[in-house]
Design a protein around this motif. Structure first.
Motif, short mmCIF file in Angstrom:
data_model
loop_
_atom_site.label_atom_id
_atom_site.label_comp_id
_atom_site.label_asym_id
_atom_site.label_seq_id
_atom_site.Cartn_x
_atom_site.Cartn_y
_atom_site.Cartn_z
N ALA A 148 -69.39 -18.43 16.35
CA ALA A 148 -68.03 -18.86 16.05
C ALA A 148 -67.85 -20.36 16.15
N LEU B 112 -64.10 -19.52 9.24
CA LEU B 112 -64.74 -18.77 10.32
C LEU B 112 -63.80 -18.69 11.51
N GLU B 113 -63.49 -17.48 11.92
CA GLU B 113 -62.63 -17.26 13.08
C GLU B 113 -63.42 -16.57 14.18
N THR B 114 -62.84 -16.51 15.36
CA THR B 114 -63.44 -15.74 16.44
C THR B 114 -62.67 -14.44 16.62
N HIS C 145 -67.24 -14.24 21.89
CA HIS C 145 -66.67 -14.66 20.61
C HIS C 145 -67.54 -14.19 19.45
N PRO D 165 -68.31 -14.17 15.56
CA PRO D 165 -67.97 -15.06 14.45
C PRO D 165 -67.55 -14.25 13.22
#
Length: 417
Positions: A258, A273-275, A355, A357
């Motif tokens: 992430a 890109l989010e967590t 987290h 990704p």
């Protein structure tokens, strides 16, 4: 085997399971590789994953049977998806791309792209485990998907139909046969689907450590440092570290999970890109034994016998990289797990948050940079980092060495968004 000093110097950023597998693959191929991470190897999301080679779980999260339930889930304090209100404005662009990935034609493409990776995943993982002397770390038993009644089974029918379309093995079981396999399951569970190829690792963190040890035995170098920038000429020439040091390299592979988005932005390649913050509870004295991992789609949790005990996880929280953990999310999945396993005891237990990704189309980036020669990306594997690790490493190795990759990598390119 120590590589000669004139062999290509490759810098791999990110020492989770993806980065460790890539570093090993490239070192094995004759490069001089340095693996860099601000934390010790395997201490990020790879430490707390659900230990599953989940070859049947490639379906896009944006399919209608999922996203139609999301408003209700987010309004339910114990729902499987939680978005912190303060973070919601930052998520709007990501959610718009997520919805764009729900178009029927797009879904068919994404299903095929995920299936192509998962078709290779188990075999590639078995090969990698054998190479590092860890073949026995993979279980022989699969995963059971549970359904309390026929209505729950019908609600998950699209999942089964996709697996049938792509030829993934599965077996539908009635309650009696199910309890022959797993006697600890609650009697109210009427049906299950056995996925025999969804194997588990006996300890996924130990797997990363063995990978890194094998990498080092071939002459690889591990550095604990934070990457803050890049040096470029006609292409990449090195990395800048937080202490001011510049590390030279002819190639850089960015696979920091992430945290890759921040590095990609520095190179002028922003990616959505989010967590997806995931939680687990590791129970070392559960009072029961399980032969299989289990998932219950309607309750949105998973249980895996791993790391010397039983691990319970399966929630999604969207709150960014900096927010403090909310361990109530872990307690919710344990509560759900006890519905399936009435005799489960929560003793000698620890809670964890990591987290994942997440890209909005659920398909990872496995790609050369579109802007900087010598830069490569391997990120966005979501819930399937462990599943895809060996396959991603092989594909990146082929890409860097100029070989024709086993798969057409154009669907996984960085500039597809």
């Amino acid at each position: 085997m120590v590589q000669p000093s004139n062999s290509p110097r490759t810098l791999v950023v990110g020492a989770g399971v993806i980065g460790a597998a890539i570093a090993y693959e490239l070192q094995k191929r004759g490069r001089s590789v340095t693996l860099i991470d601000r934390d010790a190897p395997g201490r990020g999301a790879s430490f707390g994953n659900m230990a599953s080679i989940a070859v049947t779980e490639f379906m896009p999260a944006s399919r209608p049977s999922v996203w139609r339930q999301m408003p209700g889930w987010m309004l339910d304090p114990e729902g499987p998806v939680c978005v912190r209100p303060s973070y919601l404005p930052k998520l709007v662009p990501w959610f718009l791309r997520f919805l764009a990935a729900s178009r029927p034609a797009k879904l068919r493409e994404l299903e095929a792209q995920g299936a192509a990776l998962c078709k290779r995943a188990l075999g590639d993982t078995q090969t990698l485990l054998s190479e590092i002397g860890a073949a026995a770390e993979l279980t022989e038993t699969g995963c059971l998907s549970l359904y309390a009644n026929e209505a729950e089974f019908r609600a998950d029918r699209d999942h089964i139909e996709i697996l049938e379309r792509f030829g993934f093995d599965h077996e539908i079981l009635g309650g009696n046969k199910l309890r022959d396999l797993e006697p600890e399951l609650a009697k109210g569970i009427e049906k299950a689907v056995l996925f025999p190829d969804n194997r588990s690792l006996r300890d996924p963190y130990a797997f990363v450590l063995k990978l890194v040890a094998r990498f080092c035995s071939l002459g690889g170098i591990v550095r604990r440092a934070e990457v803050t920038g890049f040096e470029r000429g006609a292409g990449i020439t090195g990395l800048r570290l937080a202490d001011g040091e510049m590390v030279e390299g002819q190639e850089v592979v960015l696979c920091a999970g992430a945290f890759t988005a921040k590095l990609a932005k520095l190179l002028g390649e922003p990616i959505p890109l989010e967590t997806e913050r995931g939680y687990h509870t590791q129970i070392m004295a559960p009072g029961i034994t399980l032969a299989h991992s289990i998932i219950w789609p309607a309750r949105a949790f998973m249980v895996t016998p791993t790391a010397g005990g039983i691990r319970v996880g399966g929630t999604v929280e969207m709150a960014g990289l900096g927010a403090a953990p909310n361990y109530n999310r872990a307690k919710i999945t344990v509560k759900r797990a006890k519905e399936a396993l009435p005799k489960l005891r929560v003793e000698q237990a620890t809670e964890w948050m990591g987290h994942r990704p997440a890209l909005p189309d659920t398909v990872p980036i496995i790609s050369a940079s579109a802007r900087t020669k010598g830069v490569y990306y391997a990120t966005g594997h979501g819930h399937l980092g462990l599943t895809y690790a060996a396959t991603t490493a092989r594909l990146i190795g082929q890409l860097i060495d100029g070989e024709r990759p086993d798969l057409d990598l154009s669907p996984y390119r960085i500039n597809r968004f």
